[in-house]
Motif scaffolding. Sequence first.
Motif, PDB file in Angstrom:
ATOM      1  N   HIS A 159       2.519   2.072  -3.286  1.00 29.91           N
ATOM      2  CA  HIS A 159       1.515   2.895  -4.223  1.00 29.91           C
ATOM      3  C   HIS A 159       0.936   4.079  -4.194  1.00 29.91           C
ATOM      4  O   HIS A 159       0.732   5.078  -4.656  1.00 29.91           O
ATOM      5  CB  HIS A 159       0.211   1.871  -4.629  1.00 29.91           C
ATOM      6  N   HIS A 160       0.904   4.286  -2.450  1.00 31.48           N
ATOM      7  CA  HIS A 160       0.141   5.680  -2.068  1.00 31.48           C
ATOM      8  C   HIS A 160       0.961   6.569  -1.345  1.00 31.48           C
ATOM      9  O   HIS A 160       0.454   7.514  -1.150  1.00 31.48           O
ATOM     10  CB  HIS A 160      -1.247   5.227  -1.342  1.00 31.48           C
ATOM     11  N   GLY A 161       2.065   5.968  -1.046  1.00 34.10           N
ATOM     12  CA  GLY A 161       3.105   7.144  -0.257  1.00 34.10           C
ATOM     13  C   GLY A 161       2.687   6.819   1.282  1.00 34.10           C
ATOM     14  O   GLY A 161       1.949   6.192   1.781  1.00 34.10           O
ATOM     15  N   GLU A 162       3.607   7.063   2.165  1.00 36.71           N
ATOM     16  CA  GLU A 162       3.576   6.979   3.656  1.00 36.71           C
ATOM     17  C   GLU A 162       3.179   8.406   4.336  1.00 36.71           C
ATOM     18  O   GLU A 162       3.905   9.470   3.907  1.00 36.71           O
ATOM     19  CB  GLU A 162       4.775   6.758   4.167  1.00 36.71           C
ATOM     20  N   TYR A 194       0.909  -1.208  -0.012  1.00 41.13           N
ATOM     21  CA  TYR A 194       0.122  -0.004  -0.089  1.00 41.13           C
ATOM     22  C   TYR A 194       0.860   1.275  -0.145  1.00 41.13           C
ATOM     23  O   TYR A 194       0.511   2.372  -0.846  1.00 41.13           O
ATOM     24  CB  TYR A 194      -1.117   0.004   1.185  1.00 41.13           C
ATOM     25  N   GLY A 200      -5.820  -0.603   2.598  1.00 44.08           N
ATOM     26  CA  GLY A 200      -5.566   1.024   3.405  1.00 44.08           C
ATOM     27  C   GLY A 200      -4.892   0.663   4.526  1.00 44.08           C
ATOM     28  O   GLY A 200      -4.209  -0.322   4.964  1.00 44.08           O
ATOM     29  N   ASP A 222      -1.700  14.149   7.130  1.00 44.80           N
ATOM     30  CA  ASP A 222      -1.583  13.331   5.998  1.00 44.80           C
ATOM     31  C   ASP A 222      -2.641  12.234   5.888  1.00 44.80           C
ATOM     32  O   ASP A 222      -3.100  11.756   4.769  1.00 44.80           O
ATOM     33  CB  ASP A 222      -0.410  12.835   5.844  1.00 44.80           C
ATOM     34  N   ASN A 241      -5.654  11.986   3.338  1.00 40.26           N
ATOM     35  CA  ASN A 241      -5.480  11.781   2.050  1.00 40.26           C
ATOM     36  C   ASN A 241      -5.079  10.231   1.729  1.00 40.26           C
ATOM     37  O   ASN A 241      -5.020   9.987   0.633  1.00 40.26           O
ATOM     38  CB  ASN A 241      -4.200  12.436   1.477  1.00 40.26           C
ATOM     39  N   HIS A 242      -5.676   9.220   2.701  1.00 40.42           N
ATOM     40  CA  HIS A 242      -5.624   7.926   2.525  1.00 40.42           C
ATOM     41  C   HIS A 242      -6.735   7.441   2.921  1.00 40.42           C
ATOM     42  O   HIS A 242      -7.470   7.588   3.549  1.00 40.42           O
ATOM     43  CB  HIS A 242      -4.369   7.431   3.324  1.00 40.42           C
ATOM     44  N   GLN A 243      -6.664   5.930   2.299  1.00 44.52           N
ATOM     45  CA  GLN A 243      -7.884   5.242   2.676  1.00 44.52           C
ATOM     46  C   GLN A 243      -7.822   4.457   3.739  1.00 44.52           C
ATOM     47  O   GLN A 243      -6.783   3.978   4.237  1.00 44.52           O
ATOM     48  CB  GLN A 243      -8.046   4.038   1.378  1.00 44.52           C
TER      49      GLN A 243
END
Length: 300
Positions: A175-178, A172, A238, A184, A187-189
């Motif tokens: 693909h989506h960054g930490e 995860y 997620g 922050d 901005n994440h699921q």
Amino acid sequence: MDRLESMAVFVRAVDLGSFAAAAIALDLSGPMVGKHVRFLEERLGVRLINRTTRRQSLTDFGRAYYERCRVVLAEAEAADALAADQLSEPRGKLRVTMPAHFGRHCVTPVLLQLARQYPMLELDLSLSDRFADLAEDGFDLAIRTGDLDDKAGVIARRVARQGMVVCAAPSYLQHHGEPLRIEDLANHQAIVYRRLGQIVQPWLFMREGEPVQEIMPVGRLRLDDLDAIADAAVEGMGLAWLPWWLVRERIRAGALAALLPDHPRYPYDCHALWLQTPHLPLKVRLAVDALAAALPKLMG
């Protein structure tokens, strides 16, 4: 008929609101519940409950008698508990209600060890996320996680603290960054835990010298089982906010990564609750002491 037993049946019928509910709770037939109440009424020469085909209600005398019965029964239980304590060994049935997941993985093993240690102790355990009522449902002990309601007549003792951690799979993060800051997370699921169809609460974070910060997780996955949430996080679906004790092996194995290392884990309290009583039964006291000794080591 035994007067104390009839008093106990009468009190339970009043607490639960019907003879039928009392019969189920006490494992009696409906007519037998009625027989106990009639025995008291005939002995006293006064009606306790007005009964119709649709409802039942206490008479004025019945209300006063009910309150005195509760005191008498509490004193009788306290006297029995004194006798049990003299034997220096817990015995009889210990009824405990607890959250399903925390209870299965953390509480039940401790209580099973207690039952192995004391062969006269019986366990009646209910693992459910429904908040049972100690008095109405007849439990000796309840285990709760999170904030508590301030309820009169109930004693609470903190037996552990779960450190909560945000985690995600390496796939995860690739693909989506930490997320590097709490802000922050928006901005994440997220993989959201819900209890009985309701989202329990926001994710909580501590900042030194500041109030607790709340983040409402947003995600398309909502589950009511913490292990399932951890598994979904491992699959890269997620971010998850989970107890450290639950995910530490997955983190050590590299299946998950702990995030936001600069923020201390939020301490999610676990309490044991019991009804206030003149004399705490030995079986309850030993169970609470065993949980308070064992759970912090498991949480660490």
